[in-house]
Design a protein around this motif. Structure first.
Motif, PDB file in Angstrom:
ATOM      1  N   THR A   9     -25.610  13.599 -13.210  1.00 39.53           N
ATOM      2  CA  THR A   9     -24.647  14.108 -12.217  1.00 39.53           C
ATOM      3  C   THR A   9     -24.603  13.173 -11.011  1.00 39.53           C
ATOM      4  O   THR A   9     -23.529  12.864 -10.496  1.00 39.53           O
ATOM      5  CB  THR A   9     -25.041  15.532 -11.781  1.00 39.53           C
ATOM      6  N   ALA A  10     -25.769  12.675 -10.619  1.00 39.01           N
ATOM      7  CA  ALA A  10     -25.814  11.775  -9.451  1.00 39.01           C
ATOM      8  C   ALA A  10     -24.985  10.518  -9.723  1.00 39.01           C
ATOM      9  O   ALA A  10     -24.272  10.032  -8.837  1.00 39.01           O
ATOM     10  CB  ALA A  10     -27.254  11.411  -9.138  1.00 39.01           C
ATOM     11  N   GLU A  11     -25.051  10.027 -10.958  1.00 36.42           N
ATOM     12  CA  GLU A  11     -24.284   8.822 -11.293  1.00 36.42           C
ATOM     13  C   GLU A  11     -22.785   9.123 -11.285  1.00 36.42           C
ATOM     14  O   GLU A  11     -21.978   8.309 -10.825  1.00 36.42           O
ATOM     15  CB  GLU A  11     -24.726   8.334 -12.682  1.00 36.42           C
ATOM     16  N   VAL A  13     -21.285  11.412  -9.464  1.00 32.32           N
ATOM     17  CA  VAL A  13     -20.910  11.559  -8.049  1.00 32.32           C
ATOM     18  C   VAL A  13     -20.766  10.178  -7.417  1.00 32.32           C
ATOM     19  O   VAL A  13     -19.801   9.890  -6.701  1.00 32.32           O
ATOM     20  CB  VAL A  13     -21.988  12.410  -7.317  1.00 32.32           C
ATOM     21  N   SER A  14     -21.699   9.307  -7.718  1.00 34.61           N
ATOM     22  CA  SER A  14     -21.666   7.964  -7.140  1.00 34.61           C
ATOM     23  C   SER A  14     -20.450   7.180  -7.644  1.00 34.61           C
ATOM     24  O   SER A  14     -19.873   6.385  -6.892  1.00 34.61           O
ATOM     25  CB  SER A  14     -22.972   7.248  -7.496  1.00 34.61           C
ATOM     26  N   ALA A  15     -20.053   7.426  -8.896  1.00 31.81           N
ATOM     27  CA  ALA A  15     -18.850   6.743  -9.422  1.00 31.81           C
ATOM     28  C   ALA A  15     -17.631   7.148  -8.590  1.00 31.81           C
ATOM     29  O   ALA A  15     -16.781   6.320  -8.243  1.00 31.81           O
ATOM     30  CB  ALA A  15     -18.644   7.106 -10.892  1.00 31.81           C
ATOM     31  N   VAL A  16     -17.565   8.430  -8.231  1.00 31.25           N
ATOM     32  CA  VAL A  16     -16.429   8.922  -7.429  1.00 31.25           C
ATOM     33  C   VAL A  16     -16.462   8.328  -6.022  1.00 31.25           C
ATOM     34  O   VAL A  16     -15.451   7.818  -5.529  1.00 31.25           O
ATOM     35  CB  VAL A  16     -16.444  10.469  -7.373  1.00 31.25           C
ATOM     36  N   THR A  17     -17.632   8.349  -5.398  1.00 29.95           N
ATOM     37  CA  THR A  17     -17.688   7.847  -4.008  1.00 29.95           C
ATOM     38  C   THR A  17     -17.471   6.330  -3.972  1.00 29.95           C
ATOM     39  O   THR A  17     -16.913   5.811  -3.006  1.00 29.95           O
ATOM     40  CB  THR A  17     -19.008   8.232  -3.298  1.00 29.95           C
TER      41      THR A  17
END
Ligand code: F6R
Length: 237
Positions: A9-11, A13-17
């Motif tokens: 999930t963290a990855e 989220v980071s792809a979106v940001t």
């Protein structure tokens, strides 16, 4: 449509940001459409953690509940203040909020969207019933910003901040056509509860029973999934 399958999930989220911050670094005065909900909380937390410079950026909120008093703690206005504006010390004047108190709020919002030159990147979550913004099943591809009635399923899913009694029955939401007018769309889906919806989305096109399927005709639609949301993908190719 481009799909990003992340390993956590963290990855995801980071792809979106990363998509957002790359755009804003290239064009600081970009116009970004903001979604709310549980899915988006870690996105805003990540922007805050990365100290994103959003001082010159302008934002349009995707939707807002009708009938809440100004500054209600569970309004989307308060949500975005708590999760993004206050932590990054951004000014409220950088955000356009759906004008829920105006009788012609939908038309007014469409007008200011046009005046701003439209949305460059629209962030989106997805409801379990396939809604985008608050365009519930049955919404048309031509719909513009308007007052919509929430389904009982959506009221149930979002009632934790209100209780079922207090949970609003209507919202002012950008329409599907409004969302499709954005130059690019970035949808994030996380968690097992979205897995069936994502499977349905990937196997259907222009299906009013799952409004998110209308987005697949957009030339720049990125769908970012964490492993749980992607766990039922079974493309019928
Ligand atoms: C939020 C919105 C909704 C949510 C959707 C998913 O502004 O318009 O479409 O994106 O209901 O909500 P969560 O992320 O809470 O599952």
């Amino acid at each position: 449509m481009r799909i990003i399958l992340s390993e956590s999930t963290a990855e995801a989220v980071s792809a979106v940001t990363t998509i957002l911050m790359d755009k804003i670094q290239a064009e600081p005065s970009s116009v970004i459409g903001l979604a709310t909900g549980r899915t988006m909380e870690p996105v805003y937390a990540d922007l805050v953690k990365k100290e994103a410079n959003l001082k010159k950026t302008f934002f349009f909120m995707l939707d807002e509940y009708m009938g809440l008093p100004e500054n209600h703690p569970s309004s989307f206005k308060q949500y975005i203040k708590d999760h993004l504006l206050n932590p990054l010390m951004l000014d409220e004047s950088q955000v356009a909020f759906p004008p829920v108190t105006l009788s012609n709020g939908g038309e007014h919002y469409e007008r200011i969207l046009t005046e701003a030159g439209g949305v460059d990147i629209q962030l989106l979550g997805i409801g379990q019933n396939g809604h985008i913004g608050f365009n519930e099943p049955g919404s048309t591809k031509e719909s513009r910003t308007r007052v919509v009635r929430l389904t009982e399923e959506t009221r149930q899913a979002n009632q934790s901040h209100f209780g079922m009694e207090e949970m609003p029955r209507e919202a002012l939401s950008m329409g599907i056509s409004t969302i499709l007018s954005a130059k690019s769309l970035v949808m994030l889906a996380t968690g097992k509860s979205k897995a069936e919806t994502i499977k349905y989305l990937l196997n259907h096109h222009d299906d009013p029973t799952c409004p998110a399927t209308f987005l697949k005709s957009h030339p720049h639609f990125v769908l970012v999934l964490d492993p749980d949301a992607a766990s039922k993908i079974n493309l019928k190719i």
